[in-house]
Each structure stands twice: as C-alpha cells, then as structure tokens.
Design an enzyme around this catalytic site. Structure first.
Site, mmCIF file in Angstrom:
data_model
loop_
_atom_site.group_PDB
_atom_site.id
_atom_site.type_symbol
_atom_site.label_atom_id
_atom_site.label_comp_id
_atom_site.label_asym_id
_atom_site.label_seq_id
_atom_site.Cartn_x
_atom_site.Cartn_y
_atom_site.Cartn_z
ATOM 1 C CG HIS A 455 -0.769 0.305 2.369
ATOM 2 N ND1 HIS A 455 -1.338 0.834 3.168
ATOM 3 C CD2 HIS A 455 0.795 -0.221 2.864
ATOM 4 C CE1 HIS A 455 -0.458 1.020 4.428
ATOM 5 N NE2 HIS A 455 -0.005 0.619 4.500
ATOM 6 C CD GLU A 456 -0.526 5.122 1.172
ATOM 7 O OE1 GLU A 456 -0.325 6.012 -0.244
ATOM 8 O OE2 GLU A 456 -1.950 4.980 2.187
ATOM 9 N N GLY A 457 1.928 2.488 -2.484
ATOM 10 C CA GLY A 457 2.602 2.748 -3.775
ATOM 11 C C GLY A 457 3.133 1.506 -3.667
#
Length: 612
Positions: A455-457
């Site tokens: 998550h978040e890239g």
C-alpha cells in the site's frame, strides 16, 4: 511472556546524538523554546501511552477484527477507549500549527510518537495515521470557509480522515479514475463513483469522517478529462456540517459497500465506499455532496502532501513492526535454553544447557534484525528532521531539505517494508515452531507488516519513481545533493581509522550507483532503463542505509571515546557491531543488483508470455 516496551534509548540516541536536534531546535524560532528535557518528557509520555494504554488492545484487536452490523462497523474491544484517551491527551495536535489549535512541536517528535504507536498496535494506529497528512493538505490548500468547518476537528482528532484514491479498474494508474464531481448551483459538487481499499472508511471511533476524495470534473461536453491533469480533490464528509463546523444531522450519500478480509491489520476495516449511489439521498439525491480543495485539476498536487506523508508513515510502521519482532525474539533467545557449551571434544553433556543466544547462527539472525530495524529507524527520523527543515528552515536550507526528502521518500517507504518484514520472518525463525503460533506475538507482526510492501505504492511503483523521475529530475540535481551529503559523512569517517574501511566501501557503492544510473539511461529509452528499476531501488536503499549506519557509528565511536557508563558502552558497542554486520553481510549485495541495472538486462522485458 514478553511485553512491548518502547525503545526510548535508541530514539533519544538518534534524535539527540546522531541528528543533534536539540541544538538545531534552539536556532529555529519555531522551536526555540523546546529543549532536550522537554522532548524527552514528550517521548516518555508517548511511550507510556503506547505501552500501558494501546499495547494491551493489540492481541484482542487481531483476534476479534472489525465486525459489520446493519451497514455499520464495530471496532474491537478497547479501541474506542484508547482513541478517546489519545484525543483527550492532545496527541493528534502535536506537530500542528498553534494558529489552528496545534502544539507546534517538531515533526520528529510526531514521527517518534507514531513509531511507538505502530509497534504497540499497528491496526489501531492506522485510524489516526492520516490525520497529520490531512491537516497539512487542508492547511495549505483549503479555502478559509472549509478550514473553518473542518480543519480544527482534524487537528484535534475529533473527526478522523481518510484518503480515497484507488478504484477497482484503475489500481495505481490514477489517470484512469472515473469518479466524477459535477458542479452544483450552491458552489458545492455532487460526486458519484466507487473507491476501494479505504482504511477506516467506516468506523465507530468518531461521529464524523472527513473523506478526501480524488475525482474528475466533467468538461463542457460532459466527458472526463483523460489522464492525471483532470483530477481534482474534494472534501466529502460522512455527515454534513454547517458553516461553523457543527453537525447538521444530515447523512451524506457515502455508503459502505463491503469489507475486505485481510491477512493482517485486522483491527481496522479495509472498505469499499460508494459515493452518490442513492443509499442515503441528500438534498435531491444527485450524488454525495463534496467541496473542492484547491483549484480544479490540481488534485494530485494538493494531495501529494498527504500521499508523501502516508508513504513515510508506511515506512515508520514497517520499521517498528520489525523492531517489535526483534525485541521479542531477543527476549526469547536470552531465555530459551537449548544445547550445551562446546568443549574440545564437542558438546559436554555434563554442562548445563545454554540460552540459544549463545549460538552463532541465532546471533546472526538477531544482528540482521538489529541492523535492518535500527538503520531504518534512524532513516525515518532523519526524514522527519527534513520535514521540519522544509517547514521552518531558512529558504536555502528548506529548499535543500525538500530536495533530499524527494530523493529519500521512495527509500523511506520501500526499504523498511521489505527488510523489516524480513526481520519479522527471522523473528519467527528465532522462536522456532513457537513463532508460528499465537502463543507469541511475532506471527502477528509478520502478518501486519506484509501489507506495507504494497500500500501507498508498491516496490515497483517506488522504483519507477526513483529511477524514472527522482534521480534524473533537474539534470540529476537531487542525486548530486544526496551524493554530496553522503560524501560528507564518508570524509568524516575516513579520519577515524576504525571506520575508514567502511567509508571506502560506502564510497565504492556510491560510485557504482552513479555509474549504474548513467548506464541505465545510456540509450535514453525509458522502457530499457526502467525494466530493472527494482534492483536499482534495492541497491540505492542499501547504499542509503549504509550511509545512515556510518553516521550512527561515527557518533557511537565518539561517545565511546568520551567515556560512557557501562550499560551505555554496551549499547554503543552493539551499534558498532550492527554497522559492521551490515557492511559485511548486506552492502556487498549492491554490486550484484547494480550489475543487472548497468547491463540493461532484458530478461524480464523480453520474456515471452507463452514461456510462463
């Protein structure tokens, strides 16, 4: 049974000794009244909250998870009480501007707070984890009217916030977003669309939720502008409020469509939200009511403050989950007897059993965890210091801090989420078969930490950002600045005979990064350069952590030379050993990764689909 204790000594060592922040605070008007004793008191109180209030909710939060009843989410036992105590103590406002109700303390202390919270109960920490990013976003970009309504509630933590980006069909490609925001006659917008993977999109901790939503405003032809330039940012509250920020009693048309059932983070719901689908018709039922933040088409620019903070927060969480596993396995290794002392003829059955920490391979696993987790902790606190310099430093210093932060954000997010997860795996290994059971906490730490690589890239996204944008922007200005900063540490270490060898090894690795960067882009063909972006990210991250460790080791060596108390001396020598371990066991991996990059290996790029 081992119980979590916040690593206050290590945090103070990085903040006070390695980074030398008390002296820097004294030179900044914003923090001039903050001294080391006050900072220590803040950290000590944060540690007390984390260990005494929050940590006891961790195991039951994982076992119970969140439940769904009549479209409402119920959080695990103890979560509401812990959050109420968190807000009443003023923790959400710690690093916010005093002009809007904040306490005005440095982001470094806020980062340390959330590091302790994450280790104590990572799932719970994700509820307030976006508050500071939401504050930054609204403080910088919202209109005065929107600030009047929402900012104070976000600063105080009275209302929690979410970040609504992802859509099922788009994934990481935000240019494909289909959620639309149609202008209304009263200046608001009506939003329609669906967002997925929204942490805390519905909960019972606060009586309102401030959703920050990316959507596209239709053009005159009614069509959405393609690509990211058409994206705008909106506040879409769960419940509507008046101009003074008071709840009106009206429910906005934001509906929970379902929960994702996860491997870890089971104490926070991961939700799918429908905006404007008619479950809660409001003022005509034409969609969920939203309010534009910033200018139309500049949604990503406005939300980048929140996204970058979220990425560093992922690194913080990954670091401290790894750190908690390290501490748990260290305690186990010290207290678990197995095997006997070795004599000239092998094991002597007449000798008593010894704790497993006496075995070299167990020490290898503990040293690996220590080097990864303490290195990552120092990196995250360094990045927090850069945030403070960005906001409070003189213009030239602020600009340099911002550029360094740009360069290090992909590393601060991705490196701990890979290597501190590996630390959790080794923590299970140290525990043996017990580590695979719920009798010990390390299996939960691994499950909770596994999401941080995604998550978040993902790693792939961070690698493309680093090699495809960060190291080549402005003619490589950011890479040059970072290399100069690392070289300054190398020069200091060359003057210390015990560390000069490490300095030379780091200098060689840094030079290889520079050569591989040029080689990757030798043809100017992005597809060729970026095919091996992940090995580049791994090598770059290891080089950065080696630099961080050299700085830590320089400080430890200097303190030992000044004469330290016995317990402090042992800790300082432990840091020098961890630095030595990283240089001998991990830094050599850089050359192999960079060889793949420099050769522009095309194995992955040209592999035929039929061959899989």
């Amino acid at each position: 049974m081992w119980q979590y204790e916040a690593p206050l000594r290590d945090m103070r060592y990085v903040i006070e000794d390695v980074l030398g922040l008390p002296a820097q605070w004294a030179a900044l008007p914003a923090f001039a009244e903050l001294d080391a004793d006050t900072a220590r008191a803040v950290l000590a109180e944060a540690a007390r909250f984390a260990t005494e209030v929050l940590a006891p909710t961790n195991a039951n939060g994982d076992l119970e998870g969140c439940t769904l009843a009549d479209g409402e989410v119920r959080t695990p036992r103890g979560y509401k009480e812990a959050y109420r105590a968190f807000v009443e103590a003023g923790w959400p406002a710690l690093a916010c501007d005093p002009a809007v109700g904040g306490q005005g303390l440095p982001q470094v202390l806020n980062a340390a707070l959330y590091e302790m919270l994450a280790a104590a109960n990572h799932a719970w920490t994700m509820y307030p984890g976006l508050l500071h990013g939401a504050y930054e976003c609204l403080h910088l970009h919202a209109s005065e009217e929107l600030k009047q309504r929402y900012l104070g509630k976000v600063v105080s933590g009275e209302w929690l916030s979410t970040m609504c980006l992802t859509e099922a069909h788009a994934g990481s490609d935000l240019g494909l977003l289909a959620t639309r925001a149609t202008p209304a006659a009263d200046g608001s917008y009506r939003l329609k669309g669906t967002k997925i993977f929204i942490s805390g999109g519905e909960q019972d901790l606060t009586d309102n939720i401030v959703h920050l939503v990316l959507a596209k405003i239709p053009g005159p032809d009614g069509k959405l502008v393609p690509g990211t330039r058409g994206i705008s940012l909106f506040i879409v509250p769960k419940k509507l409020v008046d101009t003074e920020g008071r709840l009106t009693g009206e429910r906005n048309d934001v509906a929970l469509a379902g929960l994702n059932h996860k491997l870890g983070y089971r104490g926070i719901p991961n939700t799918l939200l429908n905006f404007g689908e008619g479950k809660y018709p409001v003022r005509g039922g034409a969609g969920a009511i939203g309010y534009l933040v910033g200018k139309p088409g500049e949604g990503l620019r406005c939300m980048f403050h929140m996204m970058n903070e979220a990425r560093i927060a992922v690194g913080l969480g990954a670091t401290m989950l790894g750190y908690a596993g390290y501490e748990a396995s260290l305690d186990y290794a010290r207290n678990r007897p197995q095997g006997r002392a070795m004599g000239p003829g092998g094991k002597d059955p007449a000798q008593p059993q010894i704790p497993i920490i006496r075995h070299a391979d167990v020490r290898r696993m503990l040293l690996a965890q220590k080097s990864w987790c303490e290195g990552a902790l120092a990196l995250e606190l360094y990045c927090a210091r850069l945030v403070d310099e960005l906001h409070t430093g003189a213009p030239e210093a602020a600009a340099e801090a911002g550029l360094l932060l740009e360069m290090l954000t992909p590393i601060a997010k991705s490196w701990p989420s890979e290597w501190c997860l590996e630390a959790n795996s080794l923590a299970i290994q140290v525990h043996g078969g017990y580590g695979y059971t719920r009798d010990f906490p390390v299996e939960q730490y691994w499950r909770d930490n596994r999401l941080n690589m995604i998550h978040e890239g993902t790693h792939g996204i961070q690698a493309l950002d680093l090699l495809g944008r960060k190291v080549v922007m402005d003619g490589g200005k950011g890479l040059q600045l970072l290399a100069g900063t690392i070289n300054a540490t190398i020069q200091r270490a060359l003057a210390v005979p015990e560390l000069a060898g490490f300095a030379n090894e780091l200098a060689a690795a840094l030079a290889e990064v520079g050569r591989a960067t040029k080689a990757a882009w030798a043809t100017g063909v992005a597809e060729e350069a970026l095919a091996n972006a992940v090995p580049y990210l791994q090598a770059f991250g290891h080089t950065v952590i080696a630099w961080i460790w050299l700085d830590v080791a320089l400080c430890a060596h200097a303190k030992l030379g000044q004469g330290a108390a016995a317990d402090d001396e042992a800790a300082l020598r432990g840091k020098l050993a961890a630095c030595r371990f990283f240089y001998r066991h991990d830094l050599p991996k850089v050359a192999a990764w960079l060889q793949v990059v420099a050769s522009r290996d095309d194995t992955c790029r040209t592999m035929a689909e039929e061959g899989f």
